[in-house]
Motif scaffolding. Sequence first.
Motif, short mmCIF file in Angstrom:
data_model
loop_
_atom_site.label_atom_id
_atom_site.label_comp_id
_atom_site.label_asym_id
_atom_site.label_seq_id
_atom_site.Cartn_x
_atom_site.Cartn_y
_atom_site.Cartn_z
N TRP A 1 3.20 8.56 9.23
CA TRP A 1 1.93 8.79 9.93
C TRP A 1 0.83 7.91 9.33
N VAL A 2 0.82 7.80 8.00
CA VAL A 2 -0.16 6.94 7.34
C VAL A 2 0.04 5.50 7.78
N ARG A 3 1.29 5.04 7.84
CA ARG A 3 1.58 3.67 8.29
C ARG A 3 1.02 3.44 9.69
N ARG A 4 1.28 4.34 10.61
CA ARG A 4 0.80 4.16 11.99
C ARG A 4 -0.72 4.08 12.04
N GLY B 1 -12.87 16.02 7.32
CA GLY B 1 -13.38 16.63 8.55
C GLY B 1 -12.47 16.33 9.73
N SER B 2 -11.68 15.26 9.61
CA SER B 2 -10.68 14.94 10.62
C SER B 2 -9.32 15.46 10.15
N ARG B 3 -8.43 15.66 11.09
CA ARG B 3 -7.09 16.14 10.74
C ARG B 3 -6.42 15.16 9.78
N VAL C 1 0.85 -1.20 0.00
CA VAL C 1 0.00 0.00 0.00
C VAL C 1 0.88 1.24 0.00
N LEU C 2 1.82 1.28 0.92
CA LEU C 2 2.67 2.47 1.09
C LEU C 2 3.55 2.72 -0.13
N ASP C 3 3.91 1.67 -0.86
CA ASP C 3 4.71 1.84 -2.08
C ASP C 3 3.98 2.66 -3.14
N VAL D 1 2.78 12.32 1.01
CA VAL D 1 1.34 12.10 0.93
C VAL D 1 0.60 12.83 2.05
N VAL D 2 -0.59 13.31 1.71
CA VAL D 2 -1.52 13.87 2.70
C VAL D 2 -2.80 13.05 2.56
#
Length: 136
Positions: A46-49, A37-39, A22-24, A30-31
């Motif tokens: 951060w995405v991985r966590r 509506g959420s941060r 996925v992360l690849d 990435v944002v």
Amino acid sequence: MAHIDTIQTVIDCWKKGDLDGVLDQLHDDVVYHYHVGSRPLEGKDWVRRFLEKFGAGQTEIRWFIRHWTQDGDRVMVEGVDDYVDAEGTRIQTPYMGVFEFEDGKIKNWRDYVDLGLVKMIKDGDGLPEWVKPLVG
């Protein structure tokens, strides 16, 4: 690779539990608005966590795209998020997603999902009749 193929790769990797896959597909900067509506989550770490926590215990993942359209480097999808959560509850919810690409990678990702519906399902109220045609 076509942008829609990149998105499908994300889905296929998620179904297999391949978080690195996925992360690849994501840009280093990435944002990800996992719920508009959420941060937003900024950067792959951060995405991985978030995804490690969100995906913990998920089984029977049947996430799929029903419709999509593309305008340049922006792809919009309509689909269904469908999985069994760690507590054994089947979650089925329609969603919309917007993906913006840079250098062949997903740079901005926004998911539009009704968290109230997810809560209703988790609380045992089941899927409302009017939503069933959207996930069936």
